[in-house]
Structures are given as structure tokens and as C-alpha cells.
Write an enzyme that holds these catalytic residues in place. Structure first.
Site, PDB file in Angstrom:
ATOM      1  N   ASP A  79       9.177 -41.672  -3.963  1.00 48.51           N
ATOM      2  CA  ASP A  79       9.421 -41.848  -2.517  1.00 48.51           C
ATOM      3  C   ASP A  79      11.185 -41.929  -2.570  1.00 48.51           C
ATOM      4  O   ASP A  79      11.725 -41.579  -1.907  1.00 48.51           O
ATOM      5  CB  ASP A  79       9.070 -43.221  -1.793  1.00 48.51           C
ATOM      6  CG  ASP A  79       7.553 -42.825  -1.327  1.00 48.51           C
ATOM      7  OD1 ASP A  79       7.130 -41.794  -1.317  1.00 48.51           O
ATOM      8  OD2 ASP A  79       6.997 -44.170  -1.153  1.00 48.51           O
ATOM      9  N   HIS A 123      11.991 -41.416   3.959  1.00 53.62           N
ATOM     10  CA  HIS A 123      12.340 -41.059   2.565  1.00 53.62           C
ATOM     11  C   HIS A 123      11.437 -39.748   2.586  1.00 53.62           C
ATOM     12  O   HIS A 123      12.157 -38.608   2.872  1.00 53.62           O
ATOM     13  CB  HIS A 123      11.904 -41.915   1.442  1.00 53.62           C
ATOM     14  CG  HIS A 123      10.791 -42.952   1.496  1.00 53.62           C
ATOM     15  ND1 HIS A 123       9.498 -42.484   1.806  1.00 53.62           N
ATOM     16  CD2 HIS A 123      10.822 -44.278   1.359  1.00 53.62           C
ATOM     17  CE1 HIS A 123       8.843 -43.596   1.931  1.00 53.62           C
ATOM     18  NE2 HIS A 123       9.448 -44.766   1.569  1.00 53.62           N
ATOM     19  N   GLU A 156       0.038 -42.182   0.445  1.00 46.44           N
ATOM     20  CA  GLU A 156      -0.001 -43.491   1.332  1.00 46.44           C
ATOM     21  C   GLU A 156       0.618 -43.141   2.623  1.00 46.44           C
ATOM     22  O   GLU A 156       1.366 -42.556   2.799  1.00 46.44           O
ATOM     23  CB  GLU A 156       0.986 -44.278   0.585  1.00 46.44           C
ATOM     24  CG  GLU A 156       0.949 -44.911  -0.796  1.00 46.44           C
ATOM     25  CD  GLU A 156       1.852 -45.661  -1.382  1.00 46.44           C
ATOM     26  OE1 GLU A 156       2.948 -46.075  -0.518  1.00 46.44           O
ATOM     27  OE2 GLU A 156       1.867 -46.106  -2.499  1.00 46.44           O
ATOM     28  N   THR A 210       9.981 -52.204   2.697  1.00 49.54           N
ATOM     29  CA  THR A 210       9.161 -51.882   1.850  1.00 49.54           C
ATOM     30  C   THR A 210       7.843 -52.049   2.417  1.00 49.54           C
ATOM     31  O   THR A 210       7.740 -53.103   3.425  1.00 49.54           O
ATOM     32  CB  THR A 210       9.136 -51.992   0.339  1.00 49.54           C
ATOM     33  OG1 THR A 210       8.225 -51.296  -0.265  1.00 49.54           O
ATOM     34  CG2 THR A 210       9.271 -53.584   0.185  1.00 49.54           C
ATOM     35  N   GLU A 215      -6.512 -51.030  -3.438  1.00 55.66           N
ATOM     36  CA  GLU A 215      -5.297 -51.217  -4.444  1.00 55.66           C
ATOM     37  C   GLU A 215      -4.839 -52.643  -4.033  1.00 55.66           C
ATOM     38  O   GLU A 215      -4.476 -53.067  -2.959  1.00 55.66           O
ATOM     39  CB  GLU A 215      -4.209 -50.096  -4.167  1.00 55.66           C
ATOM     40  CG  GLU A 215      -2.900 -50.629  -4.708  1.00 55.66           C
ATOM     41  CD  GLU A 215      -1.874 -49.183  -4.718  1.00 55.66           C
ATOM     42  OE1 GLU A 215      -2.433 -48.139  -4.874  1.00 55.66           O
ATOM     43  OE2 GLU A 215      -0.764 -49.495  -4.861  1.00 55.66           O
ATOM     44  N   HIS A 229       2.967 -52.183  -6.606  1.00 57.36           N
ATOM     45  CA  HIS A 229       4.093 -52.981  -5.763  1.00 57.36           C
ATOM     46  C   HIS A 229       4.954 -53.877  -6.485  1.00 57.36           C
ATOM     47  O   HIS A 229       4.399 -54.899  -6.980  1.00 57.36           O
ATOM     48  CB  HIS A 229       3.645 -53.729  -4.380  1.00 57.36           C
ATOM     49  CG  HIS A 229       4.736 -53.490  -3.377  1.00 57.36           C
ATOM     50  ND1 HIS A 229       5.763 -54.301  -3.281  1.00 57.36           N
ATOM     51  CD2 HIS A 229       4.862 -52.560  -2.211  1.00 57.36           C
ATOM     52  CE1 HIS A 229       6.668 -53.959  -2.366  1.00 57.36           C
ATOM     53  NE2 HIS A 229       6.089 -52.678  -1.893  1.00 57.36           N
ATOM     54  N   GLY A 230       6.144 -53.392  -6.751  1.00 61.39           N
ATOM     55  CA  GLY A 230       7.147 -54.581  -7.396  1.00 61.39           C
ATOM     56  C   GLY A 230       6.986 -54.426  -8.879  1.00 61.39           C
ATOM     57  O   GLY A 230       7.632 -55.256  -9.598  1.00 61.39           O
ATOM     58  N   GLY A 243       6.687 -47.255  -8.503  1.00 58.01           N
ATOM     59  CA  GLY A 243       7.881 -46.309  -7.715  1.00 58.01           C
ATOM     60  C   GLY A 243       9.202 -46.808  -8.126  1.00 58.01           C
ATOM     61  O   GLY A 243      10.082 -46.498  -9.159  1.00 58.01           O
ATOM     62  N   HIS A 244       9.676 -47.747  -7.217  1.00 55.63           N
ATOM     63  CA  HIS A 244      10.999 -48.130  -7.056  1.00 55.63           C
ATOM     64  C   HIS A 244      11.756 -48.366  -8.276  1.00 55.63           C
ATOM     65  O   HIS A 244      12.871 -47.957  -8.805  1.00 55.63           O
ATOM     66  CB  HIS A 244      11.241 -49.408  -6.315  1.00 55.63           C
ATOM     67  CG  HIS A 244      12.642 -49.745  -5.883  1.00 55.63           C
ATOM     68  ND1 HIS A 244      13.314 -50.673  -6.450  1.00 55.63           N
ATOM     69  CD2 HIS A 244      13.512 -49.296  -5.173  1.00 55.63           C
ATOM     70  CE1 HIS A 244      14.267 -50.897  -6.243  1.00 55.63           C
ATOM     71  NE2 HIS A 244      14.683 -50.129  -5.146  1.00 55.63           N
TER      72      HIS A 244
HETATM   73  N1  PXP Z   1       1.462 -49.191  -3.997  1.00 51.39           N
HETATM   74  C1  PXP Z   1       1.773 -48.973  -2.511  1.00 51.39           C
HETATM   75  C2  PXP Z   1       0.333 -48.986  -1.723  1.00 51.39           C
HETATM   76  C3  PXP Z   1       3.007 -49.032  -2.149  1.00 51.39           C
HETATM   77  O1  PXP Z   1       3.153 -49.001  -0.712  1.00 51.39           O
HETATM   78  C4  PXP Z   1       4.059 -49.303  -2.831  1.00 51.39           C
HETATM   79  C5  PXP Z   1       5.533 -49.049  -2.384  1.00 51.39           C
HETATM   80  O2  PXP Z   1       5.540 -47.746  -1.815  1.00 51.39           O
HETATM   81  C6  PXP Z   1       3.613 -49.231  -4.393  1.00 51.39           C
HETATM   82  C7  PXP Z   1       2.288 -48.918  -4.654  1.00 51.39           C
HETATM   83  C8  PXP Z   1       4.934 -49.069  -5.369  1.00 51.39           C
HETATM   84  O3  PXP Z   1       5.784 -50.036  -5.171  1.00 51.39           O
HETATM   85  P1  PXP Z   1       7.162 -49.887  -5.780  1.00 51.39           P
HETATM   86  O4  PXP Z   1       7.822 -48.902  -5.388  1.00 51.39           O
HETATM   87  O5  PXP Z   1       7.474 -51.293  -5.630  1.00 51.39           O
HETATM   88  O6  PXP Z   1       6.881 -49.723  -7.512  1.00 51.39           O
END
Ligand code: PXP
Length: 256
Positions: A13, A54, A77, A107, A158, A201-202, A223-224
Site C-alpha cells: 500500500d 493509497h 483487504e 491506518t 488475522e 499490523h505494525g 507492510g509499512h
Molecule cells: N494486516 C492488516 C489487516 C492490515 O490492515 C494492515 C495494514 O494495512 C497490515 C496487516 C499491515 O500492517 P503494517 O503496514 O503496519 O505492517
């Protein structure tokens, strides 16, 4: 449980976030997806948000085509809305992860309230199941949410790792321990119900090992942090290092 290969879904993203800061075509999320797969990602994750901040509809077209061509899974997603359901039914991605979405958030801040929203989520899960997409619900590691997720007919949950990762980054060891235990217990509970468990996430290099060491977790979506690291070391090396940390946490030999 024997350690098994833990899949890495790379969320691209924020390649689109950088592109959109200027408009135009660069950097291209489809190119990032291609490079991520070449570097060892087991699939690509993209969040088409209602406000298209994005990933765009055209990006989704390009990603769908790339992943079909490479026979690799696309994990879309999306919020639980009619518009997103219609889009998913056109693309029929390998997987759909249903997430909560608020316009004002930076986010995805919390998990879906499946326990509270069971009645409206279940028919969406059924439509996606019928279309052949594997449905995942993004939830906190809360027993009530896990049990409700199971009742919707989704195949996957998840688990939201954001609270654990924040606690580690902020140096709150006690809170991190509590959050990690909740993730472990949640993974066990979900697996006992027959749900496949993913997490995300994170996650960064400091937090990946503890999450990857939970044996029931089958996939991480990251991702981020990876896109940020790519600025310094390149996307391939960032993914390779993450992959190495995941394999080590799982007690697997690094791939030669
Ligand atoms: N999983 C889900 C369901 C998410 O919404 C996100 C963020 O878009 C991620 C994983 C990835 O999170 P991050 O970008 O913080 O790694």
C-alpha cells in the site's frame, strides 16, 4: 505442533502512498509487488480503501493481473461495504481480509467488531466464499471476537498485532508480555475452532520473532515497516532479512 513454513504476505500500500504524494506513476506498486515476489514474498496484500488514499482501482487491476500471471496469492483487504464486495466479486482474489475502516484513521486502528456486527458480516463472508475467495477477518485476539468469527463461516482470522508491537516500541515490557500472551491464546483458540490463523499490523524486525514463534500462526502480513526499510536497503534485502528472522523464529534453516 511442528514448526512449519510461515508465509509472508507483503503489503505494498505505502508504495502507492509515496506515488500519490506527487501524483503520476512512480513508484509503481505493481513493480514493488513483482520485486517482493522475486525476493521471497509468498503473496501480496493490498488494501483498497473507500477514499482510495493509497491503492487505486487501476492498481488493483494491475496487481490482480500480475498475481494471476505468477500464480501467486493476492490478499485484498477491504471494508465490509457493498461497493467493496462488488469489486471483490469482479476480481475474485485468492483471499479477502475484511477490516474495519474509518476515514479519519491513519491506518487500520483496531480489529473488526465481529461479535457486534455478526449479522451484517456473515452474508458478506458467504458471498465471498461462494466466489472462491478465502475470507479472513481482521480481529483483536479476544475470545468473543474469535468465536464470532468462527460463526460467520470465514476460514481465517488475522490477529491484530498492533498493540503488542506498540508496547515493544514504547518500551513497555509488561504490557508487551500481556499482549503477546493474548495473541498466543487467541491463536490456540482459533485453531481449535478450525480457523487458520494469520497475524499482522505494525510488525518490524524487533517484533517479528515473537509473533512468528507462535506455532499456530500460518501467515504474517507486513507492510509499512518493509516499505520504509526499502528506502535504505532496497525492498528485496528488507524482505530477505524479515524472511530470515521469521525462519529463525520458527526454528527453520535459512534458505541457501
Ligand atoms: N494486516 C492488516 C489487516 C492490515 O490492515 C494492515 C495494514 O494495512 C497490515 C496487516 C499491515 O500492517 P503494517 O503496514 O503496519 O505492517
Amino acid at each position: 505442533m511442528t514448526p512449519s513454513h510461515l508465509r509472508l504476505g507483503v503489503n505494498i500500500d505505502h508504495v502507492a502512498t509515496v506515488r500519490n504524494a506527487r501524483g503520476g506513476l512512480s513508484p509503481d506498486p505493481v513493480r514493488a509487488a513483482r520485486e517482493a515476489l522475486a525476493a521471497g514474498a509468498d503473496g501480496i496484500t493490498a488494501h483498497l480503501r473507500e477514499d482510495r488514499r493509497h491503492i487505486s482501482d487501476a492498481d488493483l487491476e494491475g496487481l490482480s493481473a500480475l498475481l494471476r500471471e505468477q500464480a501467486q496469492p493476492l490478499n485484498l483487504e477491504m471494508a465490509v461495504t457493498q461497493e467493496m464486495l462488488d469489486i471483490a466479486l469482479v476480481h475474485r482474489p485468492h483471499a479477502v481480509c475484511l477490516v474495519p475502516e474509518k476515514r479519519e484513521e491513519r491506518t487500520t486502528e483496531g480489529g473488526l467488531d465481529v461479535a457486534g456486527g455478526h449479522n451484517w458480516i456473515t452474508p458478506v463472508v458467504a458471498r465471498l466464499n461462494d466466489a472462491g475467495s478465502r475470507v479472513s477477518l481482521f480481529i483483536g485476539a479476544d475470545p468473543a471476537q474469535i468465536d464470532a468469527a468462527h460463526r460467520t463461516g470465514a476460514a481465517v482470522v488475522e490477529l491484530h498485532t498492533g498493540a503488542y508491537c506498540d508496547a515493544v516500541r514504547e518500551g513497555h515490557a509488561d504490557r508487551a508480555e500481556v499482549e503477546l500472551r493474548a495473541l498466543q491464546a487467541g491463536a490456540t483458540r482459533a485453531t481449535a475452532l478450525g480457523l487458520e490463523v494469520h497475524a499482522g499490523h505494525g510488525i518490524d524486525y524487533d517484533t517479528v520473532a515473537a509473533v512468528a514463534a507462535i506455532p499456530e500462526v500460518m501467515e504474517l502480513n507486513i507492510g509499512h515497516f518493509l516499505i520504509g526499510e526499502a528506502i535504505f536497503v532496497g525492498l528485496g534485502p528488507a524482505i530477505a532479512r524479515m524472511r530470515g528472522l521469521m525462519d529463525a523464529a520458527r526454528g527453520l534453516e535459512p534458505a541457501s
